[in-house]
Design an enzyme around this catalytic site. Structure first.
Site, short mmCIF file in Angstrom:
data_model
loop_
_atom_site.label_atom_id
_atom_site.label_comp_id
_atom_site.label_asym_id
_atom_site.label_seq_id
_atom_site.Cartn_x
_atom_site.Cartn_y
_atom_site.Cartn_z
N ASP A 55 -6.65 -29.35 -56.27
CA ASP A 55 -7.22 -29.95 -55.05
C ASP A 55 -8.72 -30.16 -55.25
O ASP A 55 -9.46 -29.21 -55.52
CB ASP A 55 -6.94 -29.00 -53.87
CG ASP A 55 -7.35 -29.60 -52.53
OD1 ASP A 55 -6.64 -29.35 -51.54
OD2 ASP A 55 -8.38 -30.30 -52.46
N ASP A 94 -6.33 -36.40 -52.82
CA ASP A 94 -7.09 -35.47 -53.67
C ASP A 94 -6.35 -34.22 -54.08
O ASP A 94 -6.95 -33.30 -54.61
CB ASP A 94 -8.41 -35.11 -52.97
CG ASP A 94 -8.28 -33.92 -52.03
OD1 ASP A 94 -7.24 -33.81 -51.36
OD2 ASP A 94 -9.21 -33.11 -52.00
N GLU A 95 -5.03 -34.17 -53.86
CA GLU A 95 -4.33 -32.96 -54.30
C GLU A 95 -2.93 -33.26 -54.79
O GLU A 95 -2.31 -34.23 -54.35
CB GLU A 95 -4.27 -31.91 -53.18
CG GLU A 95 -3.47 -32.35 -51.99
CD GLU A 95 -3.33 -31.26 -50.93
OE1 GLU A 95 -2.93 -30.14 -51.27
OE2 GLU A 95 -3.63 -31.57 -49.77
P1 TTP Z 1 -9.12 -31.72 -48.17
O1 TTP Z 1 -8.66 -31.47 -49.57
O2 TTP Z 1 -8.43 -31.00 -47.07
O3 TTP Z 1 -10.65 -31.34 -48.04
P2 TTP Z 1 -11.84 -31.55 -49.04
O4 TTP Z 1 -11.36 -32.07 -50.36
O5 TTP Z 1 -12.87 -32.38 -48.38
O6 TTP Z 1 -12.42 -30.09 -49.19
P3 TTP Z 1 -11.78 -28.85 -49.95
O7 TTP Z 1 -12.76 -28.48 -51.02
O8 TTP Z 1 -11.65 -27.80 -48.91
O9 TTP Z 1 -10.47 -29.29 -50.51
O10 TTP Z 1 -9.05 -33.27 -47.85
C1 TTP Z 1 -9.33 -34.26 -48.81
C2 TTP Z 1 -10.06 -35.43 -48.17
O11 TTP Z 1 -9.27 -35.95 -47.10
C3 TTP Z 1 -11.38 -35.05 -47.57
O12 TTP Z 1 -12.42 -35.11 -48.52
C4 TTP Z 1 -11.52 -36.05 -46.46
C5 TTP Z 1 -10.12 -36.38 -46.04
N1 TTP Z 1 -9.81 -35.66 -44.77
C6 TTP Z 1 -9.97 -36.34 -43.56
O13 TTP Z 1 -10.34 -37.51 -43.55
N2 TTP Z 1 -9.71 -35.67 -42.39
C7 TTP Z 1 -9.30 -34.36 -42.36
O14 TTP Z 1 -9.08 -33.79 -41.28
C8 TTP Z 1 -9.12 -33.68 -43.61
C9 TTP Z 1 -8.67 -32.25 -43.64
C10 TTP Z 1 -9.39 -34.38 -44.79
MG MG Z 2 -9.75 -31.17 -51.34
#
Ligand code: TTP
Ligand code: MG
Length: 386
Positions: free
Chosen positions: A11, A105-106
């Protein structure tokens, strides 16, 4: 203990914000909030520099800016995030043919059997992180364990830039101190409910009795109990095959043994074939799903020599797969899915075929269906008659 499976969850860290910091070096090391600046919009994500201020995804923008007035607010550029996502997924695909993306992203990577190629699970994780950094300049957090659930919790364990490996014998010790909200299927409401029952950690759920959990939470109870012990049979479903057409039935009464399962497979093959033809596609992959009475999902799959949209070849291949299952337990669900979908026989042939060929292929399909219902010898083409 050996690893029954090696599953990695990867992720990206603060994904949108990290891409912005990548493209605009002056933002690196600074709090960045990605979102539209409007009064009614919400934060998509915040860089790790902004998070200590209490800013995070889904928070109203106005509140986020109050909490972290020094943050730079950047409007999202989804095209760019998609582009980087593709690069990341391409890297994952170099490590395993079995990659299941959950979002931009995951992804899960099933790395079972790759230890010869990439070394220990920890070494695999290191290589994946290095390859993502090399391809994109970005950091990804990874977790490895023998189940999807534990791998996912592990990848989140030491974010950002984390690497956490949880070998099978350490699963309980890893999970039990964590809060119940980490369990899959527990959102904020369920978490509150569990707290009211005195269950605050995953260990509390693991040590509660199954009957208590079931009485209080219905079918969610035993599910959470299993997860709390790291028991999660879900498989990584590769995206290439994620597009599938399937049919399954939950049986009124559990059945045991191949003879009792066969009629349900036949009915499922029939339905799947009909749906394939309705969608105008053919499938090369066939997967049989059986769920045991205690909710463990087993799947077996194979590839056909040529694409099909008829019930008979689906059914025959399902029967061959059936022989590979352990069938001594009662089953509650039987299903077939067809995947590796491509243009249908009709679409392929009929574009060029005249009315005679078209009728012929329709006849073939009708005959296949009759065979599927009544047995292989039920109908024959004139050319096949002795
Ligand atoms: P995530 O992987 O949940 O968050 P992240 O990558 O920003 O941070 P982390 O290091 O905790 O993984 O989500 C991936 C992308 O999806 C994030 O960069 C932006 C988008 N996103 C939204 O647009 N709205 C949301 O509520 C969430 C959770 C994510
Ligand atoms: Mg992420």
């Amino acid at each position: 203990m050996t690893w029954p499976r090696i599953i990695v969850h990867a992720d990206m860290d603060a994904f949108y914000a990290s891409v912005e910091q990548l493209d605009r070096p002056e933002l690196r090391g600074k709090p960045v909030i990605v979102g539209f600046p409007g009064a009614r919009s919400v934060v998509t994500t915040a860089s790790y520099e902004a998070r200590p201020f209490g800013v995070g995804s889904a928070m109203p923008m106005a509140q986020a800016m109050r909490r972290c007035p020094t943050a730079v607010v950047i409007e999202p550029r989804f095209r760019r995030y998609q582009e980087v996502s593709r690069q990341v997924m391409d890297v994952f695909a170099r490590f395993s043919p079995r990659v299941e993306a959950l979002s931009l992203d995951e992804a899960f990577l099933d790395m079972t059997g790759s230890d010869g190629l990439f070394g220990s699970p920890e070494e695999m994780c290191r290589r994946i992180k290095a390859a993502v950094r090399e391809a994109t300049g970005l950091a990804v957090s990874v977790g490895a364990s023998s189940t999807k659930f534990v791998a996912k919790v592990a990848s989140d364990h030491r974010k950002p830039d984390g690497l956490t490996v949880v070998p099978p014998e350490e699963v309980a010790a890893f999970l039990h101190p964590q809060r119940v909200g980490r369990l899959w299927g527990v959102g904020p409401k369920a978490e509150e409910r569990l707290h009211r029952l005195g269950l605050r950690t995953i260990g509390d759920v693991a040590n509660a009795s199954r009957s208590f959990l079931e009485a209080e939470l219905g079918s969610l109870g035993p599910h959470l109990h299993r997860l709390a012990w790291g028991d999660d049979p879900r498989e990584v479903v590769p995206d290439r095959e994620a597009k599938s057409i399937g049919a399954e039935v939950t049986l009124e009464k559990d059945v045991v043994g191949a003879a009792a399962i066969r009629p349900h497979l036949l009915a499922a093959a029939d339905k799947v074939a009909m749906r394939l033809r309705k969608s105008g596609v053919c499938a090369r992959g066939v997967r049989v799903k059986l769920k045991t009475a205690d909710f463990h999902l087993h799947t077996r799959q194979s590839t056909l020599p040529r694409p099909v949209d008829a019930a008979q070849p689906l059914y025959e291949s399902a029967l061959r797969l059936l022989a590979e299952f352990p069938l001594d337990q009662p089953m509650r669900l039987v299903g077939i899915a067809a995947f590796e979908l491509g243009p249908g026989a009709s679409a392929q042939g009929d574009l060029f075929a005249g009315p005679v060929e078209r009728r012929q292929s329709a006849l073939d399909r009708a005959m296949d269906d009759v065979r599927a219902r009544f047995g292989a010898g039920a109908v024959r083409r004139a050319s096949e008659l002795p």
